[in-house]
Write an enzyme that holds these catalytic residues in place. Structure first.
Site, PDB file in Angstrom:
ATOM      1  N   GLU A 131      32.122  42.164  43.118  1.00 18.91           N
ATOM      2  CA  GLU A 131      33.099  42.989  43.315  1.00 18.91           C
ATOM      3  C   GLU A 131      33.298  44.075  42.042  1.00 18.91           C
ATOM      4  OE1 GLU A 131      37.023  41.026  43.965  1.00 18.91           O
ATOM      5  OE2 GLU A 131      36.093  39.533  45.086  1.00 18.91           O
TER       6      GLU A 131
ATOM      7  N   GLU B  97      36.492  33.297  44.009  1.00 19.60           N
ATOM      8  CA  GLU B  97      37.151  33.121  42.530  1.00 19.60           C
ATOM      9  C   GLU B  97      37.482  31.874  42.255  1.00 19.60           C
ATOM     10  OE1 GLU B  97      39.477  36.644  41.681  1.00 19.60           O
ATOM     11  OE2 GLU B  97      37.479  37.736  41.113  1.00 19.60           O
TER      12      GLU B  97
HETATM   13  C1  GLA Z   1      39.772  39.811  42.900  1.00 19.83           C
HETATM   14  C2  GLA Z   1      39.589  39.078  44.266  1.00 19.83           C
HETATM   15  C3  GLA Z   1      39.611  40.004  45.414  1.00 19.83           C
HETATM   16  C4  GLA Z   1      40.817  41.070  45.069  1.00 19.83           C
HETATM   17  C5  GLA Z   1      40.273  41.784  43.645  1.00 19.83           C
HETATM   18  C6  GLA Z   1      41.310  42.881  43.505  1.00 19.83           C
HETATM   19  O1  GLA Z   1      38.399  39.967  42.366  1.00 19.83           O
HETATM   20  O2  GLA Z   1      38.407  38.194  44.538  1.00 19.83           O
HETATM   21  O3  GLA Z   1      39.919  39.355  46.518  1.00 19.83           O
HETATM   22  O4  GLA Z   1      41.980  40.556  44.757  1.00 19.83           O
HETATM   23  O5  GLA Z   1      40.659  40.699  42.738  1.00 19.83           O
HETATM   24  O6  GLA Z   1      41.027  43.692  42.142  1.00 19.83           O
END
Ligand code: GLA
Ligand code: ZN
Length: 685
Positions: A320, A162
């Protein structure tokens, strides 16, 4: 073209046909518990997991001290997973830095907009310019590629995590100045002109004086604010290209991706999408919120899925999502039974070829110990969440034929990040600008009717669409007005709204009247002024069909001869003046909605347009509230995802005969959907 005539796209991870089911896996948090690591593989099999995203934040475990490496645990992890039938998406660890690096090379620490320098801590906060960090990242990634590039488990690179945020350190300031020098041909007068710096004596004598925006510094020059944001996206892209150089060199056959964050405001993802092999994103809607209904949340989420599919016009990856709850909302509610399967298949319905989680197993400590995971602290499989994940795992296997299929919408909604930045930065109007929300509001009318949409920015090709909806197109980048004219002249239908065509790419207002840059001719009107309404103010849009509530914005427009007036204002000093128009132009038409209405009007308006343009897919009648239908197709087949995002059972009537891929049943006519039910139907010839 029919959906069934589309060609199947190759799997995002080469050698992994079908739909991928997996998620973030952090064995580096459990290295002192070998029995847990063994158990993970058994449980993954049970849950129908076929892939794990590994080592995302593992820099400390991989390089505990500078130049001292430990790959043994990762060697063992990859072997163990592969032996257990689980493939690996291998991460590069730049999302979080080890202690020694921040201690010995503080230039990697980010400087905030207020010019305070971070201490060592948390993650996602490195300097994107630091030559040392770039070199260390390359070194680490080279070692990973050398060691694991040929490992049979490894199918893809998950680069960093991210990417986001911005750094204001002196290295970044210099890089920004260089970027500006290039953009403005090393000519400070050109920059001063484009940024309108004669205002408040803001003029710069040289590029060396320029500083990024700061709360205690420059906040009044919109050209600077926009260019800084563009630079941040560009510099993030440069950092990424630096990261992947050794990966491209040593593992040219492994795809490389980053995980994006939906409508995250800080990066223009359209500029990063060409640099990655597959678009992937992390999706965390607040299901069951008290702020809106489930179906509204679903429509919002659908918009972002469609954006992610549109960015490369091919299937994307849901990198995710949570199997149950998150830990960072004001209130972290459990996904109700059925919602996990429904929301996961919603991603697939809109073009995802994967369902992946954060995360596989809940950690015991620190920030995310209460974030949902497939395996809870109890450590076994006898939980509600685990069984739903396992059930979904089986479903995804049955849905394998859908992988690689796609869709070819007739409708595009324009959502443009730079336009959003300009609208957010502008000083004026009222605080209710809500650009992204407005794009979603227009999108919802199509979602409710099962009409697929692309979500594009204003730089994309317009020619394949029948209808383009471009709400609040405040900024017109060069050439856009002409391209819109060409689109409409050739028979396209274009919907424009209030706040269209005010400024150019650098936020300089068009002279000669709005909508500017020649768009007046296409819209068939001149917009003299815009009124902002207080939250408690209302006006109305009066059309032949009824009276519709208006809030926030009313423009006073003057249609040219030949431009049809279809609606007018109900009150205020401009009562009776035009508020909705249609201008025929070439073979098409341009509609202009001069005020902000609610969804009642938009549903009616787009309903009529959908009928006129035959946009509604042939298999659908009217859908009940909360039911979404999305198609995918390829290689002679078409599938419909029929999803119930309401808290009641629903019935839909489908034209044609179908086979339910999940149950094998033949389906035709009236079809039942339980609460949060989903059916995936293959159309029979
Ligand atoms: C983000 C991050 C993950 C985790 C999630 C939790 O998407 O990439 O590492 O912290 O949030 O919701
Ligand atoms: Zn920096």
């Amino acid at each position: 073209m029919k959906l069934s005539e589309l060609k199947r796209f190759p799997a995002p991870c080469p050698g992994m046909p079908g739909l991928l089911h997996g998620g973030d896996y952090n064995p580096d948090q459990w290295l002192d518990c070998p029995e847990v690591l063994e158990e993970d593989v058994r449980l993954m099999k049970l849950a129908g997991i076929n892939s794990a995203s590994v080592a995302i934040f593992a820099w400390k475990a991989l390089e505990p001290e500078e130049g001292v490496y430990n790959f043994t645990w990762l060697d063992e992890t990859l072997d163990r997973l592969w032996k257990g039938g689980v493939s690996v998406i291998l991460a590069t660890p730049s999302g979080a830095r080890p202690d020694w690096m921040d201690r010995d090379h503080p230039e990697v620490l980010r400087v905030n907009a207020d010019r305070t320098k971070n201490l060592h801590g948390t993650r996602h906060n490195h300097c994107y310019t630091s030559p040392y960090y770039r070199q260390k990242v390359q070194q680490m990634n080279r070692l990973l590629a050398q060691r694991y590039g040929k490992h049979p488990a490894v199918k893809m690179w998950h680069v960093s995590n991210e990417y986001g945020g911005e750094c204001h350190c002196s290295l970044c300031q210099n890089a920004f100045r260089d970027w500006l020098r290039e953009k403005y041909h090393n000519n400070i007068d050109e920059l001063n002109h484009q940024w309108w710096t004669s205002f408040w004596s803001r003029g710069y004598s040289s590029f060396d004086e320029i500083e990024s925006p700061a709360p205690h510094g420059e906040t009044a020059v919109m050209g600077l604010i926009l260019d800084w944001k563009r630079f941040v996206t560009w510099q993030t892209g440069q950092f990424y290209l630096n990261e992947i150089a050794p990966l491209r060199e040593l593992t040219p056959d492994l795809p490389v991706v980053i995980n994006m964050m939906g409508l995250y405001p800080g990066l223009d993802y359209w500029k990063l999408a060409p640099l990655v092999d597959v678009v992937t994103w992390d999706n965390y809607p607040s299901w069951h919120t008290d702020q809106c209904s489930t179906w509204e949340k679903a429509a919002e989420t659908a918009f972002v899925h469609d954006l992610n599919r549109s960015m490369k016009q091919k299937p994307f990856m849901l990198m995710e999502s949570t199997p149950s709850l998150v830990n960072w909302q004001n209130c972290n509610k459990l996904k109700r039974p059925g919602m996990h399967i429904l929301s996961s298949l919603q991603a697939v319905a809109h073009g995802s070829d994967t369902v992946q989680y954060f995360q596989w197993r809940k950690g015991r400590g620190a920030f995310e110990k209460f974030h949902g995971a497939v395996v809870d602290h109890c450590g076994h499989e006898h939980t509600r969440v685990f069984s739903e994940v396992a059930e979904l795992g089986q479903m995804l296997q049955r849905l394998a034929p859908v992988a690689g299929s796609s869709v070819q919408p007739d409708v595009a909604i324009v959502y443009d990040w730079e336009n959003r930045w300009a609208i957010d930065a502008l000083q004026g109007l009222n605080r209710n600008r809500r650009y992204a929300e407005t794009c979603i509001q227009h999108y919802k009318s199509f979602w409710k009717r099962g009409i697929p949409c692309d979500i594009i920015d204003m730089e994309q090709d317009f020619s394949s669409y029948k209808l383009i909806v471009a709400p609040m197109l405040y900024m017109l980048k060069e050439g856009v007005a002409d391209r819109l004219k060409t689109f409409v002249r050739g028979g396209g239908q274009l919907v424009l709204t209030y706040l269209t065509g005010y400024v150019n790419r650098n936020d300089l207002c068009f002279t000669g009247g709005f909508p500017g840059d020649g768009l007046m001719e296409l819209a068939g009107l001149w917009n003299e002024e815009i009124d902002s309404l207080y939250d408690s103010d209302r006006n109305s849009l009066e059309t032949g069909d009824g009276s519709f509530e208006v809030r926030d914005y009313c423009e006073r427009i003057h249609p040219a001869p030949g431009c049809e007036v279809l609606g007018s204002y109900g009150s205020d000093f401009y009562a009776g003046e035009p508020a909705l128009t249609r201008n025929s132009y070439g073979k098409g038409a341009c509609w202009y909605l001069a005020c902000r209405t609610g969804e009642d009007f938009l549903d009616r308006f787009y309903g009529q347009l959908a009928e006129e343009l035959s946009l509604t897919p042939s298999w659908l009648g009217n859908l009940p509230e909360g039911v979404s239908v999305q198609p995918r197709g390829c290689d002679g087949e078409t599938w419909l995802f029929v999803m119930n995002f309401s808290e009641q059972e629903q019935f839909v009537t489908l034209k044609g005969r179908f086979t339910d891929l999940l149950t094998g049943e033949t389906v035709c006519g009236r079809t039942r959907l339980p609460v949060y039910g989903v059916r995936v139907l293959k159309a029979e010839a």
